[in-house]
Design a protein around this motif. Structure first.
Motif, PDB file in Angstrom:
ATOM      1  N   VAL A 225       0.834  -1.208   0.000  1.00  0.00           N
ATOM      2  CA  VAL A 225       0.000   0.000   0.000  1.00  0.00           C
ATOM      3  C   VAL A 225       0.866   1.254   0.000  1.00  0.00           C
ATOM      4  O   VAL A 225       0.613   2.209  -0.758  1.00  0.00           O
ATOM      5  N   ALA A 226       1.894   1.278   0.833  1.00  0.00           N
ATOM      6  CA  ALA A 226       2.719   2.489   0.957  1.00  0.00           C
ATOM      7  C   ALA A 226       3.384   2.847  -0.369  1.00  0.00           C
ATOM      8  O   ALA A 226       3.421   4.025  -0.765  1.00  0.00           O
ATOM      9  N   GLU A 227       3.915   1.844  -1.076  1.00  0.00           N
ATOM     10  CA  GLU A 227       4.573   2.113  -2.347  1.00  0.00           C
ATOM     11  C   GLU A 227       3.584   2.613  -3.391  1.00  0.00           C
ATOM     12  O   GLU A 227       3.875   3.527  -4.172  1.00  0.00           O
ATOM     13  N   LEU A 228       2.407   1.999  -3.429  1.00  0.00           N
ATOM     14  CA  LEU A 228       1.397   2.415  -4.390  1.00  0.00           C
ATOM     15  C   LEU A 228       0.868   3.804  -4.066  1.00  0.00           C
ATOM     16  O   LEU A 228       0.602   4.601  -4.965  1.00  0.00           O
ATOM     17  N   ARG A 229       0.730   4.100  -2.778  1.00  0.00           N
ATOM     18  CA  ARG A 229       0.294   5.440  -2.376  1.00  0.00           C
ATOM     19  C   ARG A 229       1.322   6.474  -2.824  1.00  0.00           C
ATOM     20  O   ARG A 229       0.967   7.545  -3.332  1.00  0.00           O
ATOM     21  N   ALA A 230       2.589   6.151  -2.666  1.00  0.00           N
ATOM     22  CA  ALA A 230       3.638   7.073  -3.081  1.00  0.00           C
ATOM     23  C   ALA A 230       3.605   7.293  -4.594  1.00  0.00           C
ATOM     24  O   ALA A 230       3.815   8.420  -5.073  1.00  0.00           O
ATOM     25  N   ALA A 231       3.333   6.242  -5.346  1.00  0.00           N
ATOM     26  CA  ALA A 231       3.261   6.366  -6.801  1.00  0.00           C
ATOM     27  C   ALA A 231       2.110   7.267  -7.222  1.00  0.00           C
ATOM     28  O   ALA A 231       2.255   8.090  -8.143  1.00  0.00           O
ATOM     29  N   VAL A 232       0.972   7.124  -6.560  1.00  0.00           N
ATOM     30  CA  VAL A 232      -0.188   7.961  -6.881  1.00  0.00           C
ATOM     31  C   VAL A 232       0.063   9.409  -6.485  1.00  0.00           C
ATOM     32  O   VAL A 232      -0.281  10.345  -7.217  1.00  0.00           O
ATOM     33  N   ASP A 233       0.690   9.597  -5.320  1.00  0.00           N
ATOM     34  CA  ASP A 233       0.995  10.971  -4.892  1.00  0.00           C
ATOM     35  C   ASP A 233       1.974  11.639  -5.849  1.00  0.00           C
ATOM     36  O   ASP A 233       1.885  12.844  -6.103  1.00  0.00           O
ATOM     37  N   ALA A 234       2.913  10.862  -6.366  1.00  0.00           N
ATOM     38  CA  ALA A 234       3.902  11.421  -7.290  1.00  0.00           C
ATOM     39  C   ALA A 234       3.280  11.769  -8.641  1.00  0.00           C
ATOM     40  O   ALA A 234       3.703  12.729  -9.297  1.00  0.00           O
ATOM     41  N   ASP A 235       2.276  11.007  -9.042  1.00  0.00           N
ATOM     42  CA  ASP A 235       1.613  11.245 -10.338  1.00  0.00           C
ATOM     43  C   ASP A 235       0.131  10.901 -10.203  1.00  0.00           C
ATOM     44  O   ASP A 235      -0.278   9.761 -10.425  1.00  0.00           O
ATOM     45  N   PRO A 236      -0.703  11.864  -9.822  1.00  0.00           N
ATOM     46  CA  PRO A 236      -2.130  11.607  -9.621  1.00  0.00           C
ATOM     47  C   PRO A 236      -2.849  11.075 -10.851  1.00  0.00           C
ATOM     48  O   PRO A 236      -3.934  10.510 -10.735  1.00  0.00           O
ATOM     49  N   ASP A 237      -2.263  11.241 -12.035  1.00  0.00           N
ATOM     50  CA  ASP A 237      -2.891  10.732 -13.248  1.00  0.00           C
ATOM     51  C   ASP A 237      -2.359   9.349 -13.649  1.00  0.00           C
ATOM     52  O   ASP A 237      -2.629   8.880 -14.761  1.00  0.00           O
ATOM     53  N   ASN A 238      -1.635   8.710 -12.753  1.00  0.00           N
ATOM     54  CA  ASN A 238      -1.186   7.326 -12.987  1.00  0.00           C
ATOM     55  C   ASN A 238      -2.353   6.409 -12.622  1.00  0.00           C
ATOM     56  O   ASN A 238      -2.481   5.951 -11.490  1.00  0.00           O
ATOM     57  N   HIS A 239      -3.203   6.178 -13.601  1.00  0.00           N
ATOM     58  CA  HIS A 239      -4.453   5.455 -13.341  1.00  0.00           C
ATOM     59  C   HIS A 239      -4.206   4.012 -12.910  1.00  0.00           C
ATOM     60  O   HIS A 239      -4.902   3.488 -12.041  1.00  0.00           O
ATOM     61  N   GLN A 240      -3.225   3.361 -13.521  1.00  0.00           N
ATOM     62  CA  GLN A 240      -2.955   1.976 -13.134  1.00  0.00           C
ATOM     63  C   GLN A 240      -2.500   1.895 -11.679  1.00  0.00           C
ATOM     64  O   GLN A 240      -2.923   0.994 -10.939  1.00  0.00           O
ATOM     65  N   ALA A 241      -1.661   2.838 -11.269  1.00  0.00           N
ATOM     66  CA  ALA A 241      -1.203   2.846  -9.881  1.00  0.00           C
ATOM     67  C   ALA A 241      -2.382   3.071  -8.928  1.00  0.00           C
ATOM     68  O   ALA A 241      -2.455   2.457  -7.854  1.00  0.00           O
ATOM     69  N   ARG A 242      -3.327   3.931  -9.322  1.00  0.00           N
ATOM     70  CA  ARG A 242      -4.474   4.184  -8.448  1.00  0.00           C
ATOM     71  C   ARG A 242      -5.387   2.967  -8.363  1.00  0.00           C
ATOM     72  O   ARG A 242      -5.911   2.643  -7.297  1.00  0.00           O
ATOM     73  N   LEU A 243      -5.561   2.272  -9.501  1.00  0.00           N
ATOM     74  CA  LEU A 243      -6.352   1.038  -9.465  1.00  0.00           C
ATOM     75  C   LEU A 243      -5.664  -0.016  -8.595  1.00  0.00           C
ATOM     76  O   LEU A 243      -6.311  -0.682  -7.773  1.00  0.00           O
ATOM     77  N   ASP A 244      -4.350  -0.144  -8.764  1.00  0.00           N
ATOM     78  CA  ASP A 244      -3.597  -1.098  -7.949  1.00  0.00           C
ATOM     79  C   ASP A 244      -3.686  -0.724  -6.469  1.00  0.00           C
ATOM     80  O   ASP A 244      -3.789  -1.607  -5.597  1.00  0.00           O
ATOM     81  N   LEU A 245      -3.632   0.563  -6.180  1.00  0.00           N
ATOM     82  CA  LEU A 245      -3.745   1.030  -4.792  1.00  0.00           C
ATOM     83  C   LEU A 245      -5.103   0.661  -4.213  1.00  0.00           C
ATOM     84  O   LEU A 245      -5.196   0.186  -3.073  1.00  0.00           O
ATOM     85  N   ALA A 246      -6.152   0.844  -4.986  1.00  0.00           N
ATOM     86  CA  ALA A 246      -7.496   0.497  -4.512  1.00  0.00           C
ATOM     87  C   ALA A 246      -7.591  -0.993  -4.197  1.00  0.00           C
ATOM     88  O   ALA A 246      -8.166  -1.392  -3.176  1.00  0.00           O
ATOM     89  N   GLN A 247      -7.010  -1.823  -5.067  1.00  0.00           N
ATOM     90  CA  GLN A 247      -7.045  -3.271  -4.825  1.00  0.00           C
ATOM     91  C   GLN A 247      -6.242  -3.636  -3.585  1.00  0.00           C
ATOM     92  O   GLN A 247      -6.647  -4.496  -2.795  1.00  0.00           O
TER      93      GLN A 247
END
Length: 308
Positions: A225-247
């Protein structure tokens, strides 16, 4: 024969009051003394006994379904050889029924569900009691309580016994699969759902478990979760990272947070990846109860976005 499929039975007592592990030290109190007022079925078993693993849960389900008209004592013969010897138990499983301090009925070996029901009914009637109608619903309630309280193994055994007695009971099959999910045995849960009769394959309870299994599979492959959250924070338009974060959030039992991320993904690009955000939201909603606040709030927010 005891009919435990109908409705209208009173609420069953707690399973712990009806079914107890009994030792030589407690045999007099839990079997002989108790049987002065209510019949007690005694199940002699052992952990290594294969047929015991089938008979025991089926007996427990039938006793639970009787709603207090009969009780059950479970005696491990490996740990209580004295009592087993006094009762002349030569093979297991062996079952005796006690009434007013004396054995009045019994059998050896595993029996099919219908014969177990008939035995329990016979014991109740021999004690002058009335066989309750509608006890299967009470047995389902008891199994749900076991699952809620964290005893997934006992819940699985009880749900399996109910499914054996009523092979088209969607609640029993769904409960069995949910018990396996609670035990993190996803393959077993999937096998249960894949094996349900066609008549109940589209039942809401079964569809809900299918969604839960899909989410469990996703959780198995979810990243930290922490790594995926960091990826989304770094690029809010990284849709795959946000989907992965939700899962990953859902896998961590942070369901509301998972829904929030999917709603944000839908807001940013509802068409991305063939509408993946909406599809994932519906999977989560289907896995929960329809009146769950997460479902109600999530559907309301999703609708507000769709119809703006």
């Amino acid at each position: 024969m005891m009919d435990i499929i109908g409705g209208g039975a009173p609420t069953a007592p707690a399973t712990g009051d009806l079914i107890k592990d009994v030792s030589e030290a407690t045999f007099m109190a839990e079997v002989v003394d108790t049987s002065m007022t209510v019949p007690v079925i005694v199940d002699f078993w052992a952990p290594w006994c294969g047929p015991c693993k089938t008979l025991g849960p089926a007996l427990e389900a039938a006793v639970t379904a009787a709603g207090g008209a009969v009780k059950m004592a479970k005696i491990n013969v490996d740990e209580n050889q004295g009592i087993a010897g006094q009762m002349r138990v030569q093979s297991i499983p062996t079952v005796y029924a006690f009434w007013q301090g004396q054995p009045v009925d019994g059998f050896q070996g595993a029996l099919p569900g219908s014969e177990i029901e008939a035995f329990v009914a016979r014991v109740i009637e021999a004690a002058g009691g009335e066989v309750p109608d509608g006890g299967l619903a009470d047995a389902l309630v008891a199994a749900e309580e076991m699952l809620t309280e964290g005893d997934a193994e006992s819940a699985a055994e009880t749900f399996a016994a109910i499914a054996e007695q009523d092979p088209e009971n969607a609640e029993a099959f769904a409960g069995l699969a949910r018990s396996y999910l609670a035990l993190e045995q996803v393959d077993e849960a999937e096998a249960v759902i894949n094996g349900v009769p066609d008549a109940i394959s589209a039942a809401p309870e079964i569809e809900a478990v299918r969604a839960q299994i899909e989410l469990a599979r996703q959780a198995e492959n979810a990243g930290p979760v922490a790594e995926l959250r960091a990826a989304v924070d770094a690029d809010p338009d990284n849709h795959q990272a946000r989907l992965d974060l939700a899962q990953a959030l859902h896998g961590a039992e942070m369901v509301e947070e998972a829904v929030d991320e999917l709603l944000e993904l839908f807001r940013r690009d509802r068409e991305w990846n063939d509408g993946a955000a909406k599809a994932q939201l519906f999977t989560i909603f289907e896995a929960l109860k329809p009146n769950d606040p997460v479902v109600l709030n999530g559907r309301r927010k999703l609708s507000s976005m769709i119809f703006v």
